[in-house]
Design a protein around this motif. Structure first.
Motif, PDB file in Angstrom:
ATOM      1  N   GLY A  78     -13.318  -2.600   3.782  1.00 31.83           N
ATOM      2  CA  GLY A  78     -12.076  -3.305   4.059  1.00 31.83           C
ATOM      3  C   GLY A  78     -12.029  -3.907   5.449  1.00 31.83           C
ATOM      4  N   THR A  79     -12.435  -3.121   6.458  1.00 25.75           N
ATOM      5  CA  THR A  79     -12.414  -3.664   7.822  1.00 25.75           C
ATOM      6  C   THR A  79     -13.508  -4.706   8.013  1.00 25.75           C
ATOM      7  N   ALA A  80     -14.650  -4.529   7.338  1.00 23.23           N
ATOM      8  CA  ALA A  80     -15.715  -5.537   7.427  1.00 23.23           C
ATOM      9  C   ALA A  80     -15.237  -6.865   6.853  1.00 23.23           C
ATOM     10  N   ALA A  81     -14.541  -6.816   5.720  1.00 23.77           N
ATOM     11  CA  ALA A  81     -13.976  -8.038   5.143  1.00 23.77           C
ATOM     12  C   ALA A  81     -12.994  -8.681   6.112  1.00 23.77           C
ATOM     13  N   GLY A  82     -12.198  -7.856   6.777  1.00 22.19           N
ATOM     14  CA  GLY A  82     -11.262  -8.389   7.770  1.00 22.19           C
ATOM     15  C   GLY A  82     -11.981  -9.115   8.891  1.00 22.19           C
ATOM     16  N   LEU A  83     -13.065  -8.538   9.392  1.00 26.12           N
ATOM     17  CA  LEU A  83     -13.824  -9.177  10.472  1.00 26.12           C
ATOM     18  C   LEU A  83     -14.354 -10.540  10.048  1.00 26.12           C
ATOM     19  N   ALA A  84     -14.803 -10.655   8.799  1.00 22.73           N
ATOM     20  CA  ALA A  84     -15.298 -11.938   8.306  1.00 22.73           C
ATOM     21  C   ALA A  84     -14.204 -12.994   8.299  1.00 22.73           C
ATOM     22  N   GLY A  85     -12.966 -12.550   8.199  1.00 22.60           N
ATOM     23  CA  GLY A  85     -11.845 -13.487   8.177  1.00 22.60           C
ATOM     24  C   GLY A  85     -11.121 -13.626   9.502  1.00 22.60           C
ATOM     25  N   GLY A  86     -11.621 -12.976  10.562  1.00 20.19           N
ATOM     26  CA  GLY A  86     -10.999 -13.099  11.881  1.00 20.19           C
ATOM     27  C   GLY A  86     -10.022 -12.002  12.236  1.00 20.19           C
ATOM     28  N   THR A  87      -9.842 -11.016  11.356  1.00 20.94           N
ATOM     29  CA  THR A  87      -8.944  -9.892  11.650  1.00 20.94           C
ATOM     30  C   THR A  87      -9.764  -8.764  12.248  1.00 20.94           C
ATOM     31  N   THR A  88      -9.479  -8.418  13.495  1.00 18.65           N
ATOM     32  CA  THR A  88     -10.269  -7.431  14.218  1.00 18.65           C
ATOM     33  C   THR A  88      -9.605  -6.063  14.302  1.00 18.65           C
ATOM     34  N   SER A  89      -8.324  -5.971  13.936  1.00 15.60           N
ATOM     35  CA  SER A  89      -7.622  -4.684  13.972  1.00 15.60           C
ATOM     36  C   SER A  89      -6.695  -4.589  12.764  1.00 15.60           C
ATOM     37  N   ILE A  90      -6.565  -3.375  12.243  1.00 18.16           N
ATOM     38  CA  ILE A  90      -5.604  -3.122  11.172  1.00 18.16           C
ATOM     39  C   ILE A  90      -4.722  -1.944  11.551  1.00 18.16           C
ATOM     40  N   ILE A  91      -3.536  -1.900  10.963  1.00 19.99           N
ATOM     41  CA  ILE A  91      -2.708  -0.690  11.000  1.00 19.99           C
ATOM     42  C   ILE A  91      -2.533  -0.261   9.552  1.00 19.99           C
ATOM     43  N   ASP A  92      -3.161   0.842   9.205  1.00 18.80           N
ATOM     44  CA  ASP A  92      -3.154   1.364   7.850  1.00 18.80           C
ATOM     45  C   ASP A  92      -2.049   2.419   7.726  1.00 18.80           C
ATOM     46  N   PHE A  93      -2.000   3.094   6.590  1.00 17.43           N
ATOM     47  CA  PHE A  93      -0.912   4.043   6.317  1.00 17.43           C
ATOM     48  C   PHE A  93      -1.447   5.399   5.892  1.00 17.43           C
ATOM     49  N   VAL A  94      -0.967   6.431   6.561  1.00 14.98           N
ATOM     50  CA  VAL A  94      -1.151   7.800   6.102  1.00 14.98           C
ATOM     51  C   VAL A  94       0.032   8.113   5.191  1.00 14.98           C
ATOM     52  N   ILE A  95      -0.247   8.491   3.927  1.00 23.12           N
ATOM     53  CA  ILE A  95       0.838   8.736   2.970  1.00 23.12           C
ATOM     54  C   ILE A  95       0.696  10.154   2.420  1.00 23.12           C
ATOM     55  N   PRO A  96       1.399  11.113   3.010  1.00 22.54           N
ATOM     56  CA  PRO A  96       1.322  12.490   2.513  1.00 22.54           C
ATOM     57  C   PRO A  96       1.951  12.608   1.123  1.00 22.54           C
ATOM     58  N   ASP A  97       1.384  13.479   0.312  1.00 15.61           N
ATOM     59  CA  ASP A  97       2.056  13.844  -0.932  1.00 15.61           C
ATOM     60  C   ASP A  97       3.326  14.616  -0.588  1.00 15.61           C
ATOM     61  N   PRO A  98       4.331  14.594  -1.463  1.00 18.85           N
ATOM     62  CA  PRO A  98       5.508  15.433  -1.214  1.00 18.85           C
ATOM     63  C   PRO A  98       5.090  16.886  -1.020  1.00 18.85           C
ATOM     64  N   GLN A  99       5.623  17.502   0.009  1.00 18.62           N
ATOM     65  CA  GLN A  99       5.342  18.880   0.421  1.00 18.62           C
ATOM     66  C   GLN A  99       4.021  19.019   1.174  1.00 18.62           C
ATOM     67  N   GLN A 100       3.247  17.940   1.325  1.00 25.02           N
ATOM     68  CA  GLN A 100       2.027  18.021   2.125  1.00 25.02           C
ATOM     69  C   GLN A 100       2.351  17.857   3.594  1.00 25.02           C
TER      70      GLN A 100
END
Length: 479
Positions: A78-100
């Motif tokens: 995913g980040t490699a694809a971003g670099l090919a398109g000019g995106t050098t940084s991402i902010i992704d998401f940590v999504i805990p399960d309920p009760q995790q």
């Protein structure tokens, strides 16, 4: 490595000018005219090109476990694809399960992300509430550089945050100097509409947008904005897809409330007719939430971006292949939600924005990089070409053309929502942390070279009660 990028037009969010850019190691050392070439430096001719800060995609989901499967793109692809398109940084998401535990989920995502080829950071979702969540939010802010928390107002019986969670988490964010973000869709209404449509025999992908009409999004946006207003906390609304939700943001901003909006590249150029494609695989490939809307809504979103009521552009990059999407062949509610776009975002925005006269080059930089850096406290390390900033740079060729296609993309997905779209304006070169990662069509991404980005908290604001006391304190009478 020392690199001198010579003869290009440097574009920042506030201005553009002809200048050379000297990078040493992972930083920009100098920006100016006729810079001297240091011994051993590599000189790159940027004549006829723009030199811009690397793109920041503030909304991606790499390797996401969701709806019984896992997104096809991991943190490397995913980040490699971003670099090919000019995106050098991402902010992704940590999504805990309920009760995790939030901390357990955060450590798990950090482990997955160690293979990233570009820099990365995380929003952390609040999917349930007790005292441990309250404590973990503080640990994430103070020890791990997380300054934003995500709230899904959709996906009932899974990760949906009800109003109690919103109130408690928004209040805690305020205390910590963090910003709440929301996926604005009324989950109760969506669940009811889904069941009604299935009962009527509507089971294909065409049922997806019918179960999530614009007012479902607008209601949730209005509710989240109202809660934030009462508490006095800024709020960021992700993937705004319709005029009604944009109106809620615009009204609040006109009152002086700190509300920020994000729009996806896909929502600006792909319309709802995709769900009526007779080929199930093609229609299902477009299933994401909120869904793609009418062209009338697209026009309103462009106006919101131009007028400053939408601030960032993202992708919600979350790729599922045809075999995964087929889980919902007989029930659209079981189609894994998600589309790609991290590689195509900047080219689509340039072509449909700058080339169409909707955006200036500086406005393009603002909505693809600078605003995200400023909103999430990465500026001026990111989002600007100036001495001391990270050497994350795109040398952008405004005349080069490309046809977007699954055949040429670097994502692992087997579909491209922009398939066949010809764009003018693409990256000639991409530099990430001073390293060449895209060079004239040659992708040089390496696993594990991306860095985790800590984002400091903002100055904590007054709580709602303190603000109320200030506003209603007796005024001293001069004697």
């Amino acid at each position: 490595m020392t690199v001198l990028i010579r003869g290009g037009t440097v574009v920042n969010a506030d201005a553009e000018h002809r200048a050379d850019v000297l990078c040493q190691g992972d930083k920009i050392l100098q920006v100016g005219t006729d810079l001297q070439v240091p011994a051993g430096a590599e000189v790159v001719d940027a004549g006829g090109a723009y030199v811009m800060p690397g793109g920041i995609d503030p909304h991606t989901h790499m390797q996401l476990p969701f709806m019984g499967t896992v997104a096809a793109d991991d943190f490397f692809s995913g980040t490699a694809a971003g670099l090919a398109g000019g995106t050098t940084s991402i902010i992704d998401f940590v999504i805990p399960d309920p009760q995790q535990s939030l901390m357990d989920a955060f450590r798990m995502w950090r482990g997955w992300a160690e293979k990233s080829a570009g820099d990365y950071s995380f929003h952390v979702a609040v999917t349930w509430w007790n005292d441990s969540v309250h404590k973990d939010m503080g640990t994430l802010v103070h020890e791990h550089g997380v300054n934003s928390f995500k709230h899904f107002m959709a996906y009932k019986n899974a990760i949906m945050a009800d109003d109690e969670i919103l109130v408690k988490s928004f209040q805690r964010s305020l205390e910590l100097g963090a910003m709440p973000t929301v996926h604005a869709e009324n989950g109760e209404l969506v669940a009811m509409l889904q069941q009604q449509l299935l009962a009527q025999g509507i089971r294909g992908p065409e049922g997806h947008p019918l179960s999530r009409p614009p007012m479902v999004e607008a209601e949730a946006a209005n509710r989240a904005i109202a809660i934030a207003d009462v508490l006095g906390v800024p709020i960021y609304v992700v993937h705004v897809s319709c005029g009604e939700a944009l109106d809620a943001i615009t009204r609040a901003r006109a009152r002086g409330q700190r509300v920020y909006g994000e729009v996806l590249a896909g929502h600006l150029v792909v319309d709802e007719s995709a769900y009526r494609d007779p080929d199930f695989a093609r229609a299902a490939a477009h299933v994401m939430s909120p869904p793609f809307r009418s062209r009338e809504n697209q026009a309103m979103l462009w106006r919101g971006l131009q007028g400053g009521n939408l601030h960032t552009t993202a992708t919600d990059h979350c790729t599922f292949c045809a075999e995964q999407k087929a889980a919902g062949r007989d029930d659209f509610t079981k189609i894994p939600n998600g589309c790609g776009g991290v590689e195509e975002r900047m080219a689509v925005l340039w072509d449909a924005g700058v080339n169409a006269g909707r955006l200036t080059p500086s406005e393009f930089v603002r909505v693809t990089s600078t605003n995200a850096a400023q909103l999430f406290n990465l500026y001026p390390r990111k989002g600007v070409i100036q001495p001391g900033a990270d050497a994350d740079i795109v040398v952008w060729d405004p005349k080069a053309t490309k046809t977007l296609s699954v055949k040429t993309q670097h994502s692992k997905s087997d579909f491209n929502i922009f398939e066949g779209r010809q764009v003018t304006g693409v990256p000639r070169h991409t530099v990430s942390a001073g390293r060449w990662v895209w060079r004239n069509g040659d992708l040089r991404a390496e696993p594990g070279t991306g860095r985790y980005l800590k984002r400091p908290p903002f100055a904590p604001m007054f709580t709602a009660l303190e603000r109320f006391k200030q506003q209603h304190a007796p005024t001293a009478v001069a004697r």
